[in-house]
Motif scaffolding. Structure first.
Motif, mmCIF file in Angstrom:
data_model
loop_
_atom_site.group_PDB
_atom_site.id
_atom_site.type_symbol
_atom_site.label_atom_id
_atom_site.label_comp_id
_atom_site.label_asym_id
_atom_site.label_seq_id
_atom_site.Cartn_x
_atom_site.Cartn_y
_atom_site.Cartn_z
ATOM 1 N N ARG A 17 0.845 -1.214 0.000
ATOM 2 C CA ARG A 17 0.000 0.000 0.000
ATOM 3 C C ARG A 17 0.869 1.249 0.000
ATOM 4 N N TYR A 18 1.913 1.258 0.817
ATOM 5 C CA TYR A 18 2.824 2.409 0.835
ATOM 6 C C TYR A 18 3.529 2.572 -0.511
ATOM 7 N N ALA A 19 3.829 1.465 -1.174
ATOM 8 C CA ALA A 19 4.542 1.519 -2.453
ATOM 9 C C ALA A 19 3.696 2.156 -3.557
ATOM 10 N N GLN A 20 2.399 2.260 -3.359
ATOM 11 C CA GLN A 20 1.518 2.869 -4.362
ATOM 12 C C GLN A 20 1.599 4.394 -4.367
ATOM 13 N N PHE A 21 2.121 4.973 -3.278
ATOM 14 C CA PHE A 21 2.229 6.428 -3.198
ATOM 15 C C PHE A 21 3.303 6.933 -4.147
ATOM 16 N N LYS A 22 3.102 8.121 -4.674
ATOM 17 C CA LYS A 22 4.091 8.772 -5.535
ATOM 18 C C LYS A 22 4.734 9.885 -4.720
ATOM 19 N N PRO A 23 6.065 9.880 -4.593
ATOM 20 C CA PRO A 23 6.718 10.979 -3.876
ATOM 21 C C PRO A 23 6.306 12.330 -4.465
ATOM 22 N N SER A 24 6.211 13.339 -3.621
ATOM 23 C CA SER A 24 5.675 14.644 -4.028
ATOM 24 C C SER A 24 6.603 15.410 -4.963
ATOM 25 N N HIS A 25 7.862 15.050 -5.026
ATOM 26 C CA HIS A 25 8.786 15.727 -5.936
ATOM 27 C C HIS A 25 9.887 14.751 -6.344
ATOM 28 N N GLY A 26 10.584 15.110 -7.394
ATOM 29 C CA GLY A 26 11.654 14.257 -7.891
ATOM 30 C C GLY A 26 11.135 13.130 -8.763
ATOM 31 N N ASP A 27 12.068 12.423 -9.356
ATOM 32 C CA ASP A 27 11.778 11.245 -10.165
ATOM 33 C C ASP A 27 12.209 10.034 -9.346
ATOM 34 N N TRP A 48 16.036 10.195 -8.522
ATOM 35 C CA TRP A 48 16.726 11.483 -8.545
ATOM 36 C C TRP A 48 15.782 12.579 -8.089
ATOM 37 N N ASP A 49 16.329 13.546 -7.369
ATOM 38 C CA ASP A 49 15.571 14.728 -6.952
ATOM 39 C C ASP A 49 16.510 15.930 -6.936
ATOM 40 N N ARG A 50 16.177 16.928 -7.756
ATOM 41 C CA ARG A 50 16.955 18.173 -7.834
ATOM 42 C C ARG A 50 18.443 17.914 -8.108
ATOM 43 N N GLY A 51 18.687 16.997 -9.035
ATOM 44 C CA GLY A 51 20.052 16.690 -9.441
ATOM 45 C C GLY A 51 20.841 15.825 -8.473
#
Length: 109
Positions: A17-27, A48-51
């Motif tokens: 269930r947690y794995a279904q969430f998409k982080p709010s920023h970054g790839d 990656w997030d902000r380089g």
């Protein structure tokens, strides 16, 4: 179904269930890592997030000595409440990331 198999299933369902969430920023992707043979279950973040490279555990749970050991819990609300809601009794959950003297005090999670 024996207790270990039931707890394996619950831990995997909660982590999925947690794995279904998409982080709010970054790839960033969330990967589940399940090892039933050794009773090890994890949720990893990779990307990656902000380089900058992002990688590491968000959740790490083991089953050992008849208990569910939360070795690492990087979730805001905490995985323990979800494990209890899914059917694992609180007395079977050990918050292994806390010093031993504090784990007894957390019986009411």
């Amino acid at each position: 179904m024996d207790t270990t198999t039931r707890e394996q299933d619950i831990v995997k369902q909660v982590i999925q269930r947690y794995a279904q969430f998409k982080p709010s920023h970054g790839d960033i992707r969330l990967d589940t890592v399940f090892d039933d043979a050794q009773n090890r279950y994890a949720l990893m973040q990779v990307g990656w997030d902000r380089g900058r490279r992002v990688r590491g555990n968000l959740i790490y749970v083991t089953l050992n000595e008849g208990k569910v050991w939360v070795e690492y819990d990087g979730m805001e609300q905490g995985i323990s409440k979800d494990l209890i809601a899914a059917g694992i009794p609180p007395e079977r959950i050990v918050l292994a990331f806390l010093p031993e003297e504090q784990t007894a005090a957390t019986a009411c999670i």
